[in-house]
Design an enzyme around this catalytic site. Sequence first.
Site, PDB file in Angstrom:
ATOM      1  CB  SER A 246      -0.899   0.020   1.230  1.00 46.11           C
ATOM      2  OG  SER A 246      -0.127   0.325   2.377  1.00 46.11           O
ATOM      3  CE  LYS A 247      -2.759   5.126  -3.082  1.00 44.52           C
ATOM      4  NZ  LYS A 247      -3.637   5.997  -3.801  1.00 44.52           N
ATOM      5  NE  ARG A 248      -3.392   5.402   4.361  1.00 45.92           N
ATOM      6  CZ  ARG A 248      -4.666   5.282   4.682  1.00 45.92           C
ATOM      7  NH1 ARG A 248      -5.016   4.892   5.875  1.00 45.92           N
ATOM      8  NH2 ARG A 248      -5.598   5.535   3.797  1.00 45.92           N
ATOM      9  CB  SER A 249       2.598   0.102   4.949  1.00 46.57           C
ATOM     10  OG  SER A 249       1.868  -0.582   3.988  1.00 46.57           O
ATOM     11  N   GLY A 251       5.342   3.485   0.759  1.00 47.54           N
ATOM     12  CA  GLY A 251       5.928   4.718   0.223  1.00 47.54           C
ATOM     13  C   GLY A 251       6.220   4.636  -1.264  1.00 47.54           C
TER      14      GLY A 251
END
Length: 501
Positions: A246-249, A251
């Site tokens: 994911s984008k969140r974890s 980057g």
Amino acid sequence: MSDVRVRFPPSPTGYLHIGGARTALLNWLYARKHGGSLILRIEDTDAKRSTRESIEGILDGLSWLGLDWDEGPYFQTEFEQEHRRAAEQLLADGHAYRCFCSRDELDARREAAMAARGNVGYDGTCRGLSPEEIDEKMKQGLPFVVRFKVPRREGAVVYEDRVLGPIERRYDDIEDFVIVRSNAKPLYLLCNVVDDIRDRISHVIRGQDHMTNTTRQLLLYDALGAKPPVFAHMPLTLDLQKRKISKRSHGEIVSVQFYRERGFLPWALCNFLVLLGWNPGTDQEIFSRDELIEAFTLERISKVNSVFNYRKGDPKFFTDPKAISINAHYLRTMPVEELAGPVKAHLAKENLWDDAYDGARRDWFLHTLDLIRDRFHTINDFAGAGRAYFSDEYTIEARPLKKNILKHPDLKTWLPKLADRFAGLAVFDRQTTEETTRGLAAELDIKPGILINGMRTVLTGQLAGPGMFDILETLGRERVVRRLQNVEHLYHTDNTGTEPR
Ligand code: GLU
């Protein structure tokens, strides 16, 4: 155009990441295979998180990947009236109801249900309100959400997933879900269905993380009197620790832009992405665009999650080694005229581009790309390991410096001597330079390899590369002589070279 209509509906809350790109790719392949249409819909109803920048990034990323769409981009917010009308219709037809329970009440009941190990879903308090009770609460101005009235009967929602086969979810397990928020904004589950109906979507191809949405959405299709599309759910992409990418974890390492900046070829990235979740049933890994369109079927989408082994932090393989090897394959084998475009853009960015490469030196440029690409993995290698071909400012890597230069102090005089002989040659080409080099080695009674490895290091900064005499011819006499005459400084103790990139 066939009846196949698929869509890619990203929420513009960040950059285009490889998971989103893979979804777009699979939908695109399905549309192209069946002569259908790919509809691009920007699901921008989350006003707080949606940004203009993200929309542009997504469109730009798709264009760079070569994933063209046939309709859109449509913007979900433009259809808000339609979404509201659908909610009103569901209310009028008795498929939905207003729920006045406050957040505090809901939380308290949920906690009590949890303590009693009961069902934590919405308990249906407002489901049975009489029209008079509703009127009364509305008059009082109490805030409300609109909930879908899930049929309370035996049995299950059942559908045939094109990847996973028959899927069912019991009505008992589905709570009366919210379709309109208390601020009157219709929610994703409803908007997405209303838009898919309006856009006449025939196939919804999306991640398995949407499966709980699918069963709820099938109820919405039914209540709205519309035929649902075919559903095909793709596996998730996990990292080595089995966490969802994911984008969140993760980057930037999962953004499409990252691969673009690191010198990936767009189709090579597509080729890699399709293998994250689809397999042809053979050992084939490299697919041209046409081959992939031909081979692609929904049934061959994998059922199990795939692993994206991006190995963050490893400087040699800054991402999944398979991604690198697929990119290297294309870069080394594609027609050199096609490679010239991306290399030009890259060299221009690095201030190494010379307009003559498009004119008088075109042949030299193409020949050079062809000569040096054999060991390259990404476009960035042209200004990295290949820098010495395009500039006089390049670094000498530490390993060859030590092994091929510092170990042989006599090269300080031998290489300039060789340079003098090159300068005096009537013809400077592969054959004459090889004869000259071997001749000098014989005179000096040393192995020609000492001169050859020393030259390679001085002229290219690299430990390995193309054949030495090809390099000489390509660099040309002027540069070769100048560089070989100027080796003294390499022996100064402060020069330790650089680590390979
Ligand atoms: N906007 C949703 C997402 O980005 C769309 C999901 C879908 O229905 O395909 O996850």
